[in-house]
Design a protein around this motif. Sequence first.
Motif, PDB file in Angstrom:
ATOM      1  N   LEU A 210       4.686 -23.976  10.846  1.00 20.58           N
ATOM      2  CA  LEU A 210       5.665 -22.957  10.450  1.00 20.58           C
ATOM      3  C   LEU A 210       6.771 -22.741  11.475  1.00 20.58           C
ATOM      4  N   MET A 211       6.488 -22.969  12.736  1.00 19.93           N
ATOM      5  CA  MET A 211       7.514 -22.741  13.759  1.00 19.93           C
ATOM      6  C   MET A 211       8.743 -23.629  13.580  1.00 19.93           C
ATOM      7  N   PRO A 212       8.595 -24.938  13.308  1.00 25.46           N
ATOM      8  CA  PRO A 212       9.792 -25.751  13.072  1.00 25.46           C
ATOM      9  C   PRO A 212      10.574 -25.322  11.833  1.00 25.46           C
ATOM     10  N   VAL A 213       9.864 -24.907  10.790  1.00 27.68           N
ATOM     11  CA  VAL A 213      10.550 -24.425   9.593  1.00 27.68           C
ATOM     12  C   VAL A 213      11.409 -23.213   9.931  1.00 27.68           C
ATOM     13  N   LEU A 214      10.876 -22.348  10.778  1.00 21.63           N
ATOM     14  CA  LEU A 214      11.595 -21.132  11.158  1.00 21.63           C
ATOM     15  C   LEU A 214      12.712 -21.403  12.153  1.00 21.63           C
ATOM     16  N   ARG A 215      12.413 -22.129  13.227  1.00 19.80           N
ATOM     17  CA  ARG A 215      13.349 -22.256  14.340  1.00 19.80           C
ATOM     18  C   ARG A 215      14.347 -23.396  14.186  1.00 19.80           C
ATOM     19  N   ILE A 216      13.909 -24.510  13.642  1.00 19.33           N
ATOM     20  CA  ILE A 216      14.788 -25.684  13.564  1.00 19.33           C
ATOM     21  C   ILE A 216      15.595 -25.699  12.279  1.00 19.33           C
ATOM     22  N   TYR A 217      14.951 -25.413  11.154  1.00 17.92           N
ATOM     23  CA  TYR A 217      15.639 -25.478   9.861  1.00 17.92           C
ATOM     24  C   TYR A 217      16.094 -24.121   9.360  1.00 17.92           C
ATOM     25  N   ARG A 218      15.789 -23.068  10.130  1.00 16.58           N
ATOM     26  CA  ARG A 218      16.159 -21.713   9.696  1.00 16.58           C
ATOM     27  C   ARG A 218      15.756 -21.506   8.239  1.00 16.58           C
ATOM     28  N   GLY A 219      14.582 -22.005   7.922  1.00 19.76           N
ATOM     29  CA  GLY A 219      14.166 -22.033   6.526  1.00 19.76           C
ATOM     30  C   GLY A 219      13.498 -20.774   6.038  1.00 19.76           C
ATOM     31  N   ILE A 220      13.202 -19.837   6.946  1.00 19.79           N
ATOM     32  CA  ILE A 220      12.519 -18.611   6.546  1.00 19.79           C
ATOM     33  C   ILE A 220      13.454 -17.431   6.765  1.00 19.79           C
ATOM     34  N   THR A 221      13.729 -16.699   5.712  1.00 16.26           N
ATOM     35  CA  THR A 221      14.593 -15.528   5.780  1.00 16.26           C
ATOM     36  C   THR A 221      13.779 -14.293   5.377  1.00 16.26           C
ATOM     37  N   ARG A 222      14.436 -13.159   5.324  1.00 13.62           N
ATOM     38  CA  ARG A 222      13.745 -11.953   4.899  1.00 13.62           C
ATOM     39  C   ARG A 222      13.509 -12.003   3.385  1.00 13.62           C
ATOM     40  N   PRO A 223      12.271 -11.823   2.945  1.00 13.20           N
ATOM     41  CA  PRO A 223      12.003 -11.845   1.489  1.00 13.20           C
ATOM     42  C   PRO A 223      12.777 -10.732   0.777  1.00 13.20           C
ATOM     43  N   ARG A 224      13.320 -11.068  -0.376  1.00 16.35           N
ATOM     44  CA  ARG A 224      14.029 -10.089  -1.196  1.00 16.35           C
ATOM     45  C   ARG A 224      13.261  -9.932  -2.510  1.00 16.35           C
ATOM     46  N   MET A 225      13.120  -8.688  -2.946  1.00 16.62           N
ATOM     47  CA  MET A 225      12.368  -8.434  -4.168  1.00 16.62           C
ATOM     48  C   MET A 225      12.983  -9.153  -5.362  1.00 16.62           C
ATOM     49  N   ALA A 226      14.322  -9.142  -5.432  1.00 20.01           N
ATOM     50  CA  ALA A 226      14.980  -9.823  -6.554  1.00 20.01           C
ATOM     51  C   ALA A 226      14.698 -11.317  -6.506  1.00 20.01           C
ATOM     52  N   GLY A 227      14.760 -11.886  -5.287  1.00 14.07           N
ATOM     53  CA  GLY A 227      14.479 -13.312  -5.140  1.00 14.07           C
ATOM     54  C   GLY A 227      13.014 -13.632  -5.387  1.00 14.07           C
ATOM     55  N   MET A 228      12.125 -12.744  -4.949  1.00 16.69           N
ATOM     56  CA  MET A 228      10.696 -12.938  -5.196  1.00 16.69           C
ATOM     57  C   MET A 228      10.414 -12.967  -6.696  1.00 16.69           C
ATOM     58  N   ALA A 229      11.046 -12.044  -7.413  1.00 17.97           N
ATOM     59  CA  ALA A 229      10.857 -12.002  -8.864  1.00 17.97           C
ATOM     60  C   ALA A 229      11.419 -13.252  -9.522  1.00 17.97           C
ATOM     61  N   ARG A 230      12.581 -13.698  -9.046  1.00 19.47           N
ATOM     62  CA  ARG A 230      13.211 -14.895  -9.613  1.00 19.47           C
ATOM     63  C   ARG A 230      12.375 -16.144  -9.363  1.00 19.47           C
ATOM     64  N   ASP A 231      11.795 -16.267  -8.149  1.00 20.24           N
ATOM     65  CA  ASP A 231      11.112 -17.493  -7.765  1.00 20.24           C
ATOM     66  C   ASP A 231       9.634 -17.520  -8.154  1.00 20.24           C
ATOM     67  N   LEU A 232       9.103 -16.395  -8.620  1.00 19.21           N
ATOM     68  CA  LEU A 232       7.704 -16.402  -9.033  1.00 19.21           C
ATOM     69  C   LEU A 232       7.476 -17.383 -10.170  1.00 19.21           C
ATOM     70  N   ARG A 233       8.414 -17.396 -11.096  1.00 18.64           N
ATOM     71  CA  ARG A 233       8.278 -18.276 -12.261  1.00 18.64           C
ATOM     72  C   ARG A 233       8.272 -19.754 -11.874  1.00 18.64           C
TER      73      ARG A 233
END
Length: 463
Positions: A210-233
């Motif tokens: 998880l560290m490379p995903v976070l630090r190198i690719y900046r792949g983890i952002t703050r979860p958003r409820m709207a995005g969580m709802a959109r991506d659940l499907r």
Amino acid sequence: MAEAKFLTGNLFRHVTVMSLTSSVGLMAVFLVDFVDMIFISMLGKSELAAAVGYAGAILFFVTSFGIGLSIASGALVARALGSGQDRLARERTTHALTYGLIFASGFSVLVWLSLGVLVDLLGARGETAALAVHFLRIVVPSMPFLILGMMGCAILRAHGDARRAMMATIAGGVVNAVLDPILIFGLDMELTGAAIASFSARLVIAYMALMPVLRIYRGITRPRMAGMARDLRPVLAIAFPAILAQVATPVGQAFVTRAMAGYGEEAVAGMAIVGRLIPVAFGVVFALSGAVGPIIGQNFGAGNTDRVRKGFNAAIVFVAIVILLVTAILFLSRGAIADLFGAEGLSRELIYLFCGPLSLAFFFPGVLFVANAVFNNLGQPFLSTFTNWGRNAVALIPLVWIGSLLFGAPGVLIGQALSGVVFGIIAWIMALRVIDRGGAPEKTGQDLFGREGRLMTLFHARR
């Protein structure tokens, strides 16, 4: 950029590099399980080896749940990257990991609470059953960390970073390999020491992935409820059938374990050794599905169906080469392998059987793994469910039953191998049909992947 890496160049080379780097990481983990079994066998207690065999069947079940989630995360991120939507890739990375933590934690708690029942269903009795439950009570709480680590590795491979994905699992394997002899022998903790070492290794894998995903690719952002709802499907659209597909394998293995239990602890111990040997010997093949998935997903996301087909064919050729080489090594080493575990009688017979014709038959499960990568990345995840359950239930149960009636304990392994042959061929044919019809998709109003993607079905007509 990962897109350029997969959309240009020699596909066989890409398949080879991604598979080998992925398999090194996988085998680092599986090799430690293999070494665990060697150490436990050195203690000279058959009930300990049998307990590890029963525990392995249940851990395989939980791990398969994680494989399904990692397939979903890898496929969604790869498709977003392949279509040039970097922001969508970051959001889906974040939301997939969040859902993964929630689902994995709930599932692990359910399994932990049911350990006594599950071990009993596998046929374990007496001290062996108690040892298996003891081992699992320590290891199962670490499974959410392993599952997050697996998802992180899949996301790294979607970015084309197979090396860091490999290093994450290698780091976990090294930790386990160092702690095993210290805890098992040095501190005389036996099975408890092996469980603690495995727990520690899973924490390391999660951190390193998880560290490379976070630090190198900046792949983890703050979860958003709207995005969580959109991506659940879209997450569930791939994860649910992928989990169903992956869980089929440990269910089939559980049936095999139950069938083998009728022949005594020596048979179960022999099966456990073979079970640990398979992922070490064929780690490259196991890794192939996850490795070729991003290649297929990105080319499909870019609309390049011809390269999807070439990637699939290259992967099949790769499987054939690996199976031939590994089978030759296993056959020549079968005596040394049996001696390594001190295997005698029925245990030795099962090891010799595997290190021969049954190893060659593993070509067909390898084809099935590649076909599943096609199904999952071309919008047909339920076909993976169909082929995996077909192999591990529809074909396996009657073939194992017939094999055991005809040949005893060896017949159990023979029946299991034949089920892979049958559905490997079926999956091969189905994958080619999906690829052929994926070249001219029809737009559908009900798109399981949202407005950004496309759902393919076997019933789409060619334009």
